[in-house]
Design an enzyme around this catalytic site. Sequence first.
Site, mmCIF file in Angstrom:
data_model
loop_
_atom_site.group_PDB
_atom_site.id
_atom_site.type_symbol
_atom_site.label_atom_id
_atom_site.label_comp_id
_atom_site.label_asym_id
_atom_site.label_seq_id
_atom_site.Cartn_x
_atom_site.Cartn_y
_atom_site.Cartn_z
ATOM 1 N N HIS A 125 0.808 -1.348 -0.052
ATOM 2 C CA HIS A 125 -0.023 -0.004 -0.110
ATOM 3 C C HIS A 125 0.833 1.541 -0.156
ATOM 4 O O HIS A 125 0.274 2.260 -0.308
ATOM 5 C CB HIS A 125 -0.942 0.062 1.211
ATOM 6 C CG HIS A 125 -1.905 -0.984 1.250
ATOM 7 N ND1 HIS A 125 -2.832 -1.113 0.307
ATOM 8 C CD2 HIS A 125 -2.227 -1.943 2.167
ATOM 9 C CE1 HIS A 125 -3.741 -2.119 0.268
ATOM 10 N NE2 HIS A 125 -3.310 -2.687 1.784
ATOM 11 N N ASP A 162 -2.821 -10.574 -2.516
ATOM 12 C CA ASP A 162 -3.408 -9.907 -1.176
ATOM 13 C C ASP A 162 -5.032 -9.512 -1.452
ATOM 14 O O ASP A 162 -5.070 -9.130 -2.582
ATOM 15 C CB ASP A 162 -2.552 -8.799 -0.854
ATOM 16 C CG ASP A 162 -2.939 -8.336 0.535
ATOM 17 O OD1 ASP A 162 -2.295 -8.597 1.468
ATOM 18 O OD2 ASP A 162 -4.075 -7.692 0.632
ATOM 19 N N HIS A 164 -6.478 -7.251 -0.717
ATOM 20 C CA HIS A 164 -6.509 -5.643 -0.879
ATOM 21 C C HIS A 164 -5.814 -5.270 -2.097
ATOM 22 O O HIS A 164 -4.815 -5.847 -2.447
ATOM 23 C CB HIS A 164 -5.926 -4.890 0.266
ATOM 24 C CG HIS A 164 -6.765 -5.310 1.767
ATOM 25 N ND1 HIS A 164 -6.137 -6.096 2.447
ATOM 26 C CD2 HIS A 164 -7.766 -4.692 2.125
ATOM 27 C CE1 HIS A 164 -6.893 -6.280 3.491
ATOM 28 N NE2 HIS A 164 -7.875 -5.388 3.232
ATOM 29 N N ASP A 245 -4.947 -12.691 3.240
ATOM 30 C CA ASP A 245 -6.358 -12.265 3.821
ATOM 31 C C ASP A 245 -7.482 -12.533 2.964
ATOM 32 O O ASP A 245 -8.447 -12.104 3.235
ATOM 33 C CB ASP A 245 -5.980 -10.714 4.074
ATOM 34 C CG ASP A 245 -5.332 -9.904 3.124
ATOM 35 O OD1 ASP A 245 -4.805 -10.407 2.132
ATOM 36 O OD2 ASP A 245 -5.119 -8.687 3.415
#
Length: 313
Positions: A125, A162, A164, A245
């Site tokens: 991120h 991931d 996200h 995740d």
Amino acid sequence: MTTLLVSQRNFESHVTPTGHPERPDRLRAVDEALSREGFAELKRKDAPYGDLNLASLVHHPDYLEALRQVRPAEGLGRIDEDTFISSGSLDAASTALGAALLALDAVAMGEADNAFCAIRPPGHHAEAERPMGFCLINTVAIAAREAQRKYGAERVAIVDFDVHHGNGTQDIFQADPTVFYASSHQMPLFPGTGAPSETGVGNIVNAALSAHTGKDLMREAYEGRILPELEAFAPDFLFISAGFDADHRDPLAQLDWVPDDFSWLTGKLMDIANRRCGGRIVSLLEGGYDRQGLADGASAHVRRLMGKGASSL
Ligand code: ZN
């Protein structure tokens, strides 16, 4: 088949508030899982310190100094609503980078066929000018640039599974046709980017998945779009932003992946790496916030990297 596991011994140096999902216990769970009997053949190394000045390869020249200034002498500094920095955080970030660079060296020099780095904090991120989303520096982006700079890789690919979207990695490379970035992620979900219409200069592929969709849509997204585009890009080196995740037990997301899904996907990425870049893969841990889900996902991923076939989990 030699798979290198690079562990980060000082991972507890990066402290987050009590109850924060990105916590030191995550790496304890991965370490425990990869210490089991089935992983005895792993080649194991401890992460050295990496040169944080390499952050300037992908971040603004003032980025590292800004992090140093916000780092407290003790206690916790807050970067945004859910991103924190403690006195030891940059030590931890440095060894996370050191792990990635050691893995890059080992795979590039043929000392290992592929590698997995059990590291924290995560990095995908972190944008060129902004740390966010539990991430301080974009470790995979720096390692990708080093593959180009140090080993002359002309085309580097990063596949990010991931749950996200890796807005930071996309931000850094979206105008660079020498780096391919593909992400599968739940949408809508933090950070809100990653629409399929975001394609960079033709080097970005985003597969947005709705909540409570499991393996069929995941496999369709990879087989229909990400894998063919990765194959066509023909990378010289493949990095994986390996977050776990998307596991069905994760508290931060609602994709219903099971450990065999991570194994399947890892095998598909290995097939392309074998055809295109001599199997050279460096995989870096990103997210994963359910202790057992993280342990099982990482186990399935590493077992497949070791050439052990489908997970029995
Ligand atoms: Zn994540």
